[in-house]
Motif scaffolding. Structure first.
Motif, PDB file in Angstrom:
ATOM      1  N   PRO A 138       0.867  -1.113  -0.011  1.00  0.00           N
ATOM      2  CA  PRO A 138       0.030   0.012   0.168  1.00  0.00           C
ATOM      3  C   PRO A 138       0.805   1.288   0.053  1.00  0.00           C
ATOM      4  CG  PRO A 138      -0.132  -1.087   2.023  1.00  0.00           C
ATOM      5  CD  PRO A 138       0.692  -2.174   1.169  1.00  0.00           C
ATOM      6  N   GLU A 139       2.110   1.099   0.081  1.00  0.00           N
ATOM      7  CA  GLU A 139       3.022   2.366   0.404  1.00  0.00           C
ATOM      8  C   GLU A 139       3.389   2.779  -1.117  1.00  0.00           C
ATOM      9  OE1 GLU A 139       5.954  -1.184   0.516  1.00  0.00           O
ATOM     10  OE2 GLU A 139       3.833  -0.552   1.248  1.00  0.00           O
ATOM     11  N   VAL A 140       3.108   2.201  -2.087  1.00  0.00           N
ATOM     12  CA  VAL A 140       3.463   2.393  -3.425  1.00  0.00           C
ATOM     13  C   VAL A 140       2.587   3.586  -4.037  1.00  0.00           C
ATOM     14  CG1 VAL A 140       3.438   1.566  -5.950  1.00  0.00           C
ATOM     15  CG2 VAL A 140       3.995   0.159  -4.187  1.00  0.00           C
ATOM     16  N   GLN A 141       3.231   4.511  -4.497  1.00  0.00           N
ATOM     17  CA  GLN A 141       2.469   5.910  -4.914  1.00  0.00           C
ATOM     18  C   GLN A 141       2.474   6.162  -6.320  1.00  0.00           C
ATOM     19  OE1 GLN A 141       1.099   7.863  -2.447  1.00  0.00           O
ATOM     20  NE2 GLN A 141       1.869   6.392  -1.321  1.00  0.00           N
ATOM     21  N   GLU A 142       3.347   5.383  -6.938  1.00  0.00           N
ATOM     22  CA  GLU A 142       3.306   5.767  -8.441  1.00  0.00           C
ATOM     23  C   GLU A 142       3.436   4.557  -9.409  1.00  0.00           C
ATOM     24  OE1 GLU A 142       6.457   8.012 -11.742  1.00  0.00           O
ATOM     25  OE2 GLU A 142       6.333   8.661  -9.526  1.00  0.00           O
ATOM     26  N   LEU A 143       2.994   4.662 -10.427  1.00  0.00           N
ATOM     27  CA  LEU A 143       2.982   3.453 -11.392  1.00  0.00           C
ATOM     28  C   LEU A 143       3.690   4.113 -12.692  1.00  0.00           C
ATOM     29  CD1 LEU A 143       1.883   0.658 -12.744  1.00  0.00           C
ATOM     30  CD2 LEU A 143       0.204   1.845 -13.844  1.00  0.00           C
ATOM     31  N   SER A 144       4.820   3.303 -13.124  1.00  0.00           N
ATOM     32  CA  SER A 144       5.707   3.747 -14.318  1.00  0.00           C
ATOM     33  C   SER A 144       5.537   2.645 -15.363  1.00  0.00           C
ATOM     34  CB  SER A 144       7.048   3.937 -14.087  1.00  0.00           C
ATOM     35  OG  SER A 144       6.967   5.335 -13.435  1.00  0.00           O
ATOM     36  N   LEU A 145       5.301   2.749 -16.724  1.00  0.00           N
ATOM     37  CA  LEU A 145       5.273   2.051 -17.719  1.00  0.00           C
ATOM     38  C   LEU A 145       6.277   2.320 -18.695  1.00  0.00           C
ATOM     39  CD1 LEU A 145       1.351   2.060 -18.251  1.00  0.00           C
ATOM     40  CD2 LEU A 145       2.552   0.166 -17.336  1.00  0.00           C
ATOM     41  N   ALA A 146       7.090   1.423 -19.310  1.00  0.00           N
ATOM     42  CA  ALA A 146       8.129   1.719 -20.416  1.00  0.00           C
ATOM     43  C   ALA A 146       7.925   1.020 -21.640  1.00  0.00           C
ATOM     44  CB  ALA A 146       9.487   1.163 -19.851  1.00  0.00           C
ATOM     45  N   ALA A 147       7.976   1.783 -22.590  1.00  0.00           N
ATOM     46  CA  ALA A 147       7.732   1.060 -23.959  1.00  0.00           C
ATOM     47  C   ALA A 147       8.945   1.649 -24.864  1.00  0.00           C
ATOM     48  CB  ALA A 147       6.471   1.526 -24.333  1.00  0.00           C
ATOM     49  N   LEU A 148       9.174   0.836 -26.011  1.00  0.00           N
ATOM     50  CA  LEU A 148      10.137   1.504 -26.893  1.00  0.00           C
ATOM     51  C   LEU A 148       9.334   2.512 -27.468  1.00  0.00           C
ATOM     52  CD1 LEU A 148      11.804  -1.950 -28.434  1.00  0.00           C
ATOM     53  CD2 LEU A 148      13.069  -0.246 -27.167  1.00  0.00           C
ATOM     54  N   SER A 149      10.192   3.683 -27.626  1.00  0.00           N
ATOM     55  CA  SER A 149       9.628   4.741 -28.489  1.00  0.00           C
ATOM     56  C   SER A 149       9.113   4.601 -29.784  1.00  0.00           C
ATOM     57  CB  SER A 149      10.616   5.803 -28.396  1.00  0.00           C
ATOM     58  OG  SER A 149      11.013   6.251 -27.054  1.00  0.00           O
ATOM     59  N   GLU A 150       9.722   3.590 -30.524  1.00  0.00           N
ATOM     60  CA  GLU A 150       9.306   3.334 -31.900  1.00  0.00           C
ATOM     61  C   GLU A 150       8.089   2.264 -31.900  1.00  0.00           C
ATOM     62  OE1 GLU A 150      11.630  -0.926 -33.033  1.00  0.00           O
ATOM     63  OE2 GLU A 150      13.139   0.982 -32.683  1.00  0.00           O
ATOM     64  N   ASN A 151       7.784   1.841 -30.715  1.00  0.00           N
ATOM     65  CA  ASN A 151       6.414   1.124 -30.939  1.00  0.00           C
ATOM     66  C   ASN A 151       5.177   2.209 -30.694  1.00  0.00           C
ATOM     67  OD1 ASN A 151       4.254  -0.719 -30.335  1.00  0.00           O
ATOM     68  ND2 ASN A 151       5.296  -2.109 -29.015  1.00  0.00           N
TER      69      ASN A 151
END
Length: 179
Positions: free
Chosen positions: A122-135
């Protein structure tokens, strides 16, 4: 549910916890490794799997016949901070089987992942997602849920990292994907 004349089965999601689930996830990832990038080799995939098994988490989407139709992986923390910033959950891999792309499967899987993370940490504050910029397709899809934060150089080229407050994302997903 019908999509373009094709019967699309209902999916359910599960965080991998045992050898059978890890095996299903591994086989799916090996089979679909080129969906990550056309140059992705079997050895690249095995290295990635080892990283997820030892430092991250794997989530599989299963159809009614218990066949894997999607996979995602995440870490608590980001590579830029050597995974020390545990208030961030970092999703760096999502693969959805071709026939399920354009369905609600991604949103349903993200909904599961967000709520599983908040249940466990529950201490998690942020969700980050990474994708290849070309996609471009994946970047467009991610931008429907979170905003673009920055670009970075990844192993296979430039990556775009998206992010947002995990509770807001969870609320939005709950409204659009009622259980």
């Amino acid at each position: 549910m019908k999509r373009g004349g094709i019967e699309v089965a209902k999916a359910y999601f599960k965080q991998c916890e045992n050898d059978e689930e890890y095996a299903k996830a591994s086989l799916f990832l090996l089979k679909h490794r080129r969906d990550l990038h056309p140059a992705y080799t079997t050895m690249d995939t095995l290295s990635l799997l080892y990283s997820y098994l030892t430092e991250g988490q794997l989530v599989i989407g299963l159809d009614e016949q218990h066949q894997v139709n999607s996979i995602s992986a995440y870490y608590y923390g980001t590579p830029e901070q050597d995974f020390q910033n545990k208030e961030v959950v970092f999703v760096d891999m999502v693969i959805v089987e071709q026939m399920h792309r354009g369905t609600r499967l991604f949103a349903e899987g993200l909904n599961f992942l967000v709520h599983k993370v908040l249940e466990n940490r529950p201490e998690v504050q942020e969700l980050s997602l990474a994708a290849l910029s070309e996609n471009k397709r994946l970047c467009r899809m991610y931008s429907k849920f979170v905003e673009e934060k920055y670009k970075r150089e990844g192993a296979l080229g430039e990556e775009t990292v998206f992010g947002g407050e995990i509770r807001k994302i969870g609320t939005m997903l709950r409204k659009t994907n009622p259980v």
